[in-house]
Design an enzyme around this catalytic site. Structure first.
Site, PDB file in Angstrom:
ATOM      1  N   CYS A   2       0.864  -1.170   0.000  1.00  0.00           N
ATOM      2  CA  CYS A   2       0.000   0.000   0.000  1.00  0.00           C
ATOM      3  C   CYS A   2       0.909   1.231   0.000  1.00  0.00           C
ATOM      4  CB  CYS A   2      -0.935   0.101   1.201  1.00  0.00           C
ATOM      5  SG  CYS A   2      -2.148  -1.207   1.288  1.00  0.00           S
ATOM      6  N   GLU A 478      16.827 -18.813  -6.598  1.00  0.00           N
ATOM      7  CA  GLU A 478      16.429 -17.495  -7.079  1.00  0.00           C
ATOM      8  C   GLU A 478      15.815 -17.600  -8.488  1.00  0.00           C
ATOM      9  OE1 GLU A 478      15.834 -14.651  -6.159  1.00  0.00           O
ATOM     10  OE2 GLU A 478      16.195 -13.251  -7.791  1.00  0.00           O
TER      11      GLU A 478
END
Ligand code: M6R
Length: 606
Positions: A2, A478
């Protein structure tokens, strides 16, 4: 996750808030909204979807006012719908919020008994309701302050109150918040990028701060309610950092920026002329460290996993690598003399921050490797080693990761020298390797087209396996994470030697297996594991050096040649093909590369 913005302007503040929200979109893209105070009351517009959807909506349904707050959402409490989109309005109060109000259920029940009804499933709505309730007896400032005292959890808040022209109330606890002044007005935002362009002087609010912003002033109060003077400093954010240039996606741009990014980063920690590592004055002594704890999340955690090999081998140090979210809630036994090194691109990841604070509370030494220089972690860690990757906007971390590896490599060499494990000559050899990595990395980028050619095949896969050993095992992890994150294809990274103990059962005809296998050291054993996959008809994508590619033409469906460098440089170079594989596969699948579903760049919830 947010992002929040607030602006007090001499003109209509809504366009400025919208622009700032666009720069925060990496923090979430489930919904967006703006509320504006125009002297007659508060108006609001919200939509689900990303900021572009909201901007299109706002064109058709404009609102205006000299004071406005805005929000982009990464949903935590409440599904993604318009009702749950911020700003939330209750009575005279509009609120935007980043973080989680942990006691919202209790507050909701309390307010419910007092006759307040709620329109959303969010934790944020209680904040607006509490303030609105207090306004019946208190002045606006006290109404906000009293409400803040009842909140538990993490928050950065921007608050508008109807009738309070040219005023925004702001508060932070646990979530970042920066305020600034400039010719464009008074602004607040979740990071400096959001307020760049409007603010020329900025101030990072501290933990527990509450501020009353006006058009030319800010009254700031600390956690004890005392009015305080906080330092404002000049803001130098470059607009070009936020531009995609000629690239199709930020992620692609950031992959290609890596030679420069690691050159800028290594330049701060190694001295190629004198063939040594130069960390400057630091607050700890590697010689005296009894154990190194590397603590991080996600991709940063994988950087730590690779660094463990380096610190053990070159630094002669006992090392633990910890996922921050687990570390904090275990009863980890720590003794004196340990160094806790936190790794984070954003410097705001709450799991990592909470773990850092936990270590500090226990009197443990802390340090951090961080990319965002003005982040909370930078301010709170005992020592900071910055990476100089520049702004990373793509949600999937790329250049920040290789820059973290670069700093970790330099630190491992420094540890080795300090502890007498490495000789001056060995240090010089390693510095030589590191100093040539930017141009070696540019060589690897030449494989871009060849990797793009694999994408149509990979995009059809249901599962992809990544195998590596030693310092390249974490690169396999990864690679799998990158593919999962942006192409939504299931992938697993595995230590190549472990495959025969279980995951080999996943291999059937045509399953892509990405093998990270130089021909030197322990890595050459991965080539034997490749045979196990090949003989079960896997489709082998071999990433190896010249010798490996030449010797395994028969087995490899595709070969990607990486320069032959010593172990300290391998992970940085082998990271690039796995990034490009994920990127092109996602493009071939047509996913939203820079904004993959359900993710956000900066994870500020636990
Ligand atoms: O900002 P941080 O490095 O602390 O972030 C940690 C993870 O959230 C981050 O690396 C995440 O895994 C990325 N999406 C990976 O691409």
């Amino acid at each position: 996750m947010c992002g929040i913005v607030g602006l007090i302007s001499k003109e209509n503040a809504v366009p400025g808030v919208l622009e700032a929200l666009k720069r925060l979109e990496y923090r979430g893209y489930d919904s967006a909204g703006i509320a504006a105070e125009n002297g007659q009351g508060i108006t609001r517009q919200r939509t689900i979807g990303n900021i572009k959807t909201f901007a299109d909506h706002l064109k058709k349904h404009p609102i205006s006012g000299p004071t406005a707050i805005g929000h982009i959402r990464w949903a935590t409490h409440g599904v993604v719908n318009e009702a749950n989109a911020h700003p939330h309005i209750v009575g005279r109060v509009a609120v935007v919020h980043n973080g989680i109000i942990e006691n919202f259920k209790e507050l909701r029940a309390e307010l419910g008994k007092a006759g307040v009804s709620f329109e959303t499933d969010t934790d944020t709505e209680v904040v607006a309701a509490l303030i609105d309730q207090n306004l019946t007896t208190d002045n606006p400032r006290d109404a906000v302050k009293k409400a803040l005292e009842k909140l538990e959890g993490a928050f950065a808040l921007g608050i508008l109150i109807e009738g309070e022209a040219a005023t925004i109330f702001a508060a932070r606890r646990g979530s970042p918040l920066v305020i600034g002044f400039g010719p464009g007005g008074t602004i607040l935002g979740s990071d400096t990028m959001a307020i760049a362009g409007i603010a020329t002087r900025v101030c990072y609010l501290e933990e527990g701060d509450f501020a009353v912003l006006k058009s030319a002033s800010a009254d700031i109060f600390d956690a004890d309610g005392n009015q305080v003077d906080r330092e404002f400093c000049p803001l130098n954010a470059k607009a070009t950092d936020l531009d995609k240039g000629n690239y199709a996606h930020y992620m692609q741009k950031e992959i290609f920026e890596q030679p420069t990014a690691i050159s800028d980063t290594l330049g701060m920690y190694i001295d190629p002329l004198n063939s040594c590592v130069n960390l400057g004055e630091i607050s700890f002594d590697f010689k005296k460290i009894t154990k190194l704890n590397l603590i991080a999340c996600g991709t940063s955690y994988y950087a730590a996993l690779t660094a463990r090999y380096w610190f053990e081998t070159y630094g002669g140090l006992p090392v633990e690598v910890e996922m921050a979210s687990e570390f904090r809630y275990r009863d980890v036994v720590q003794t004196s003399g340990e160094l806790n090194l936190f790794i984070s691109q954003s410097g705001e990841t709450l799991d990592t921050l909470v773990a850092l604070r936990h270590c500090k509370e226990k009197g443990q030494a802390t340090a951090a490797i961080v990319n965002v220089a003005d982040s909370t972690m930078t301010r709170e860690a005992g020592e900071t080693f910055l990476t100089f990757a520049g702004v990373e906007i793509g949600v999937a971390s790329t250049k920040a990761y290789t820059c973290q590896l670069s700093v970790l490599a330099a630190l491992a060499v420094a540890a080795g020298r300090a502890r007498g494990v490495l000789s001056e000559k060995q240090e010089a050899e390693m510095v030589e390797v590191l100093s040539h990595l930017p141009s070696r990395l540019a060589d690897v980028l030449y494989h871009d087209e060849a990797i793009q050619a694999l994408a149509s095949t990979l995009s059809q896969a249901k599962n992809v396996l990544y195998l590596g050993r030693g310092s390249l095992y974490p690169v396999a992890l990864e690679g799998a994470l990158k593919l999962k994150e942006i192409s939504y294809i299931h992938a697993e990274g595995y230590p190549a030697g472990e495959m025969k103990h279980g995951p080999i059962a996943l291999i059937e005809e045509g399953v892509p297996v990405v093998i990270l296998a130089p021909t030197k050291g322990v890595h050459k054993k991965t080539l034997s594991n490749m045979q196990e996959a090949y003989s079960r008809k896997a489709r082998i994508i071999l990433v190896s050096d010249h010798e490996g590619i030449a010797a395994h033409k028969k087995e490899a469906f595709a070969g990607i040649e990486i320069p032959d460098v010593p172990d300290i440089g391998l992970a940085i170079l082998y990271a690039v093909p796995v990034q490009l594989i994920a990127y092109h596969t996602a493009v071939a699948k047509g996913t939203n590369v820079d904004q993959p579903r359900n993710l956000a760049k900066s994870v500020t919830v636990e």
